[in-house]
Design a protein around this motif. Structure first.
Motif, mmCIF file in Angstrom:
data_model
loop_
_atom_site.group_PDB
_atom_site.id
_atom_site.type_symbol
_atom_site.label_atom_id
_atom_site.label_comp_id
_atom_site.label_asym_id
_atom_site.label_seq_id
_atom_site.Cartn_x
_atom_site.Cartn_y
_atom_site.Cartn_z
ATOM 1 N N ILE A 1 0.843 -1.191 0.000
ATOM 2 C CA ILE A 1 0.000 0.000 0.000
ATOM 3 C C ILE A 1 0.881 1.245 0.000
ATOM 4 O O ILE A 1 1.824 1.359 0.793
ATOM 5 C CB ILE A 1 -0.914 0.035 1.251
ATOM 6 C CG1 ILE A 1 -1.674 -1.299 1.412
ATOM 7 C CG2 ILE A 1 -1.863 1.225 1.184
ATOM 8 C CD1 ILE A 1 -2.576 -1.673 0.272
ATOM 9 N N VAL A 2 0.579 2.172 -0.885
ATOM 10 C CA VAL A 2 1.278 3.459 -0.946
ATOM 11 C C VAL A 2 0.465 4.486 -0.173
ATOM 12 O O VAL A 2 -0.752 4.594 -0.352
ATOM 13 C CB VAL A 2 1.472 3.910 -2.412
ATOM 14 C CG1 VAL A 2 1.866 5.372 -2.487
ATOM 15 C CG2 VAL A 2 2.523 3.047 -3.094
ATOM 16 N N GLY A 3 1.135 5.231 0.684
ATOM 17 C CA GLY A 3 0.502 6.315 1.423
ATOM 18 C C GLY A 3 0.911 7.661 0.861
ATOM 19 O O GLY A 3 2.089 7.881 0.572
ATOM 20 N N ILE A 4 -0.064 8.544 0.710
ATOM 21 C CA ILE A 4 0.186 9.916 0.253
ATOM 22 C C ILE A 4 -0.406 10.856 1.283
ATOM 23 O O ILE A 4 -1.602 10.794 1.578
ATOM 24 C CB ILE A 4 -0.459 10.183 -1.123
ATOM 25 C CG1 ILE A 4 0.108 9.245 -2.190
ATOM 26 C CG2 ILE A 4 -0.262 11.651 -1.527
ATOM 27 C CD1 ILE A 4 -0.614 9.322 -3.531
ATOM 28 N N CYS A 5 0.427 11.726 1.837
ATOM 29 C CA CYS A 5 -0.058 12.736 2.769
ATOM 30 C C CYS A 5 -0.274 14.027 1.998
ATOM 31 O O CYS A 5 0.628 14.503 1.307
ATOM 32 C CB CYS A 5 0.945 12.951 3.903
ATOM 33 S SG CYS A 5 0.349 14.138 5.132
ATOM 34 N N GLY A 6 -1.456 14.597 2.116
ATOM 35 C CA GLY A 6 -1.789 15.823 1.395
ATOM 36 C C GLY A 6 -1.130 17.064 1.954
ATOM 37 O O GLY A 6 -1.214 18.130 1.355
ATOM 38 N N SER A 7 -0.467 16.944 3.085
ATOM 39 C CA SER A 7 0.251 18.062 3.679
ATOM 40 C C SER A 7 1.742 17.788 3.609
ATOM 41 O O SER A 7 2.184 16.661 3.836
ATOM 42 C CB SER A 7 -0.155 18.239 5.144
ATOM 43 O OG SER A 7 0.680 19.191 5.775
#
Length: 193
Positions: A10-16
């Protein structure tokens, strides 16, 4: 539901992009709350330049964009944790999606994806999630519908080290990660026919 011995990637992307972001803490919580057969890798996208169609047409996507496209294409699913800026998506997160969405081989197509948001206000970033869902619908992502996770008053739910101290929040995020696992495995079954 049976799983293979390989962990779901799973790839995580933080919008901040902030170092002490509440949404980075929420994304870390998502990783901690995943079933044992899932593994989260949060990607760094801070070097993605502003989208420019002239650059894309002249030279193709920049190396940093290609790296992220390839990483998302290889993964089994994506988790995005994002704050709400001015009732909507952070501009740089939208910029990232704009870069990644160009081309017939864009990596979000049919990719299982979960969204969560953390905010200091009571709504927990609800408005950003609805706008982000519209954008992801256009890029043909398979967005998990429920459970939705909005972490309101998030500053009171994480300690100084970024660990979640709220049992209810942990339970909501765990339920969402279990649902993401099911979505990924159901998609695999459909592909196998």
């Amino acid at each position: 539901m049976e799983t293979s011995t390989r962990k779901l990637d799973i790839v995580g992307i933080c919008g901040s992009l902030r170092a002490g972001s509440l949404n980075a803490m929420a994304l870390r919580l998502a990783g901690e709350s995943m079933p044992p057969d899932m593994r989260l890798e949060v990607i760094d996208w801070s070097q993605v330049p502003a989208f420019n169609a002239d650059v894309l047409e002249r030279a193709g996507p920049p190396a940093e964009v290609r790296r992220i496209r390839e990483r998302i294409a290889r993964c089994d699913g994506v988790v995005i944790a994002t704050p709400e800026y001015n009732f909507s998506l952070p501009g740089m997160l939208k910029n990232l999606i704009d870069w990644l969405s160009r081309g017939a081989d864009q990596p979000f197509a049919r990719k299982p994806l979960a969204i969560l948001s953390a905010a200091t206000g009571p709504l927990g970033g609800a408005r950003v999630q609805y706008d982000l869902r519209r954008v992801l619908l256009f890029v043909d992502a398979t967005v998990l519908i429920k459970p939705e996770v909005f972490i309101g008053h998030a500053q009171s739910k994480f300690d100084g080290q970024g660990r979640c101290t709220d049992d209810a929040t942990r339970q909501f995020v765990t339920a969402q990660m279990l649902s993401l696992e099911r979505l990924i495995l159901q998609g695999r079954l459909l592909e196998q026919g």
